[in-house]
Design a protein around this motif. Structure first.
Motif, mmCIF file in Angstrom:
data_model
loop_
_atom_site.group_PDB
_atom_site.id
_atom_site.type_symbol
_atom_site.label_atom_id
_atom_site.label_comp_id
_atom_site.label_asym_id
_atom_site.label_seq_id
_atom_site.Cartn_x
_atom_site.Cartn_y
_atom_site.Cartn_z
ATOM 1 N N ASN A 1 15.746 23.146 -22.092
ATOM 2 C CA ASN A 1 16.830 22.598 -21.282
ATOM 3 C C ASN A 1 16.498 21.188 -20.810
ATOM 4 O O ASN A 1 15.336 20.866 -20.576
ATOM 5 C CB ASN A 1 17.085 23.481 -20.060
ATOM 6 N N PRO A 2 17.518 20.339 -20.621
ATOM 7 C CA PRO A 2 17.281 18.995 -20.085
ATOM 8 C C PRO A 2 16.719 19.065 -18.662
ATOM 9 O O PRO A 2 17.181 19.860 -17.845
ATOM 10 C CB PRO A 2 18.671 18.358 -20.088
ATOM 11 N N GLU A 3 15.742 18.202 -18.389
ATOM 12 C CA GLU A 3 15.109 18.198 -17.077
ATOM 13 C C GLU A 3 14.815 16.758 -16.661
ATOM 14 O O GLU A 3 14.375 15.948 -17.468
ATOM 15 C CB GLU A 3 13.808 18.993 -17.129
ATOM 16 N N ILE A 4 15.067 16.476 -15.393
ATOM 17 C CA ILE A 4 14.725 15.191 -14.790
ATOM 18 C C ILE A 4 13.792 15.479 -13.618
ATOM 19 O O ILE A 4 14.081 16.335 -12.788
ATOM 20 C CB ILE A 4 15.984 14.450 -14.284
ATOM 21 N N VAL A 5 12.670 14.761 -13.574
ATOM 22 C CA VAL A 5 11.749 14.846 -12.447
ATOM 23 C C VAL A 5 11.619 13.427 -11.894
ATOM 24 O O VAL A 5 11.458 12.469 -12.657
ATOM 25 C CB VAL A 5 10.367 15.380 -12.894
ATOM 26 N N ALA A 6 11.715 13.309 -10.567
ATOM 27 C CA ALA A 6 11.651 11.984 -9.949
ATOM 28 C C ALA A 6 10.895 12.046 -8.625
ATOM 29 O O ALA A 6 10.808 13.100 -7.990
ATOM 30 C CB ALA A 6 13.061 11.440 -9.725
ATOM 31 N N VAL A 7 10.365 10.879 -8.238
ATOM 32 C CA VAL A 7 9.636 10.726 -6.984
ATOM 33 C C VAL A 7 10.267 9.580 -6.207
ATOM 34 O O VAL A 7 10.533 8.514 -6.774
ATOM 35 C CB VAL A 7 8.145 10.401 -7.247
ATOM 36 N N ASP A 8 10.510 9.809 -4.919
ATOM 37 C CA ASP A 8 11.016 8.751 -4.052
ATOM 38 C C ASP A 8 9.837 7.834 -3.708
ATOM 39 O O ASP A 8 8.831 8.289 -3.166
ATOM 40 C CB ASP A 8 11.616 9.344 -2.784
ATOM 41 N N ASN A 9 9.964 6.551 -4.023
ATOM 42 C CA ASN A 9 8.851 5.622 -3.842
ATOM 43 C C ASN A 9 8.464 5.388 -2.394
ATOM 44 O O ASN A 9 7.328 5.028 -2.116
ATOM 45 C CB ASN A 9 9.177 4.277 -4.516
ATOM 46 N N LYS A 10 9.387 5.621 -1.448
ATOM 47 C CA LYS A 10 9.069 5.399 -0.027
ATOM 48 C C LYS A 10 8.585 6.676 0.657
ATOM 49 O O LYS A 10 7.555 6.691 1.302
ATOM 50 C CB LYS A 10 10.281 4.837 0.710
ATOM 51 N N SER A 11 9.357 7.736 0.538
ATOM 52 C CA SER A 11 9.024 8.973 1.267
ATOM 53 C C SER A 11 8.072 9.877 0.482
ATOM 54 O O SER A 11 7.491 10.794 1.048
ATOM 55 C CB SER A 11 10.298 9.756 1.577
ATOM 56 N N HIS A 12 7.950 9.632 -0.801
ATOM 57 C CA HIS A 12 7.119 10.438 -1.705
ATOM 58 C C HIS A 12 7.648 11.854 -1.903
ATOM 59 O O HIS A 12 6.932 12.721 -2.374
ATOM 60 C CB HIS A 12 5.650 10.462 -1.241
ATOM 61 N N HIS A 13 8.905 12.089 -1.561
ATOM 62 C CA HIS A 13 9.528 13.374 -1.884
ATOM 63 C C HIS A 13 9.670 13.453 -3.408
ATOM 64 O O HIS A 13 9.720 12.428 -4.085
ATOM 65 C CB HIS A 13 10.909 13.488 -1.233
ATOM 66 N N THR A 14 9.756 14.663 -3.898
ATOM 67 C CA THR A 14 9.951 14.870 -5.329
ATOM 68 C C THR A 14 11.230 15.667 -5.541
ATOM 69 O O THR A 14 11.681 16.383 -4.645
ATOM 70 C CB THR A 14 8.781 15.649 -5.962
ATOM 71 N N VAL A 15 11.796 15.525 -6.737
ATOM 72 C CA VAL A 15 12.942 16.350 -7.102
ATOM 73 C C VAL A 15 12.784 16.724 -8.569
ATOM 74 O O VAL A 15 12.400 15.908 -9.405
ATOM 75 C CB VAL A 15 14.291 15.653 -6.828
ATOM 76 N N THR A 16 13.044 17.994 -8.829
ATOM 77 C CA THR A 16 13.073 18.503 -10.203
ATOM 78 C C THR A 16 14.468 19.061 -10.424
ATOM 79 O O THR A 16 14.943 19.894 -9.651
ATOM 80 C CB THR A 16 12.021 19.612 -10.409
ATOM 81 N N ILE A 17 15.119 18.568 -11.475
ATOM 82 C CA ILE A 17 16.503 18.941 -11.764
ATOM 83 C C ILE A 17 16.557 19.462 -13.189
ATOM 84 O O ILE A 17 16.168 18.756 -14.119
ATOM 85 C CB ILE A 17 17.445 17.724 -11.615
#
Length: 159
Positions: free
Chosen positions: A108-124
């Motif tokens: 399945n398609p997946e996007i993983v990203a990191v917020d450069n300021k808060s360092h939160h992560t998201v996996t979609i």
């Protein structure tokens, strides 16, 4: 023996649990807005968990996660939602660290990203290839880095 800061690679900020939970919920809302789709959402809101790297018993340190999903679309398409995320996350200060298929058999398609300021992560993940008669959906998991609870906070009551 390594200090907690050395194990994590940063010094955990002291933050109230509720403030971090509100921040993570707000990130989830912004991600939903950026997706540009309307459908049914499922998830219970953000929740704390242990910062396993330094405090698996969750005495002083914690992380916050918000797993949720959207399905049964009434407006927009899953494909457009994923493209909107690719286009908009970097404009919002997120660095996409992965954009490709999952390692599962479904690929399945997946996007993983990191917020450069808060360092939160998201996996979609766009779960479009699901077994049986399960409907396709997009699952989103927003997570924080480790934080230190303020002095006197009983993390067992924050769950």
């Amino acid at each position: 023996m390594k200090s907690d800061d050395e194990k994590l690679g940063y010094e955990p900020q002291v933050r109230q649990v509720q403030a971090v939970e509100n921040e993570v919920n707000s990130i989830s809302s912004r991600i939903l807005d950026v997706m540009g789709i309307k459908g049914k959402t499922e998830g219970s809101g953000s929740m704390i968990s242990a910062c396993d790297a330094i405090d698996p018993d969750m005495k002083n340190y914690y992380t916050v996660a918000h797993p949720w999903s959207i399905y049964d679309l009434q407006e927009g398409t899953f494909e457009q939602a994923m493209q909107n995320l690719r286009d908009q996350l970097p404009k919002m200060g997120w660095q996409i660290t992965k954009d490709g298929p999952t390692k599962s058999l479904a690929k399945n398609p997946e996007i993983v990203a990191v917020d450069n300021k808060s360092h939160h992560t998201v996996t979609i993940e766009w779960a479009k290839n699901r077994s049986g008669k399960l409907k396709e959906l997009i699952s989103i998991d927003v997570g924080s880095r480790c934080y230190k609870a303020p002095e006197g906070t009983d993390l067992s009551t924050e769950r």
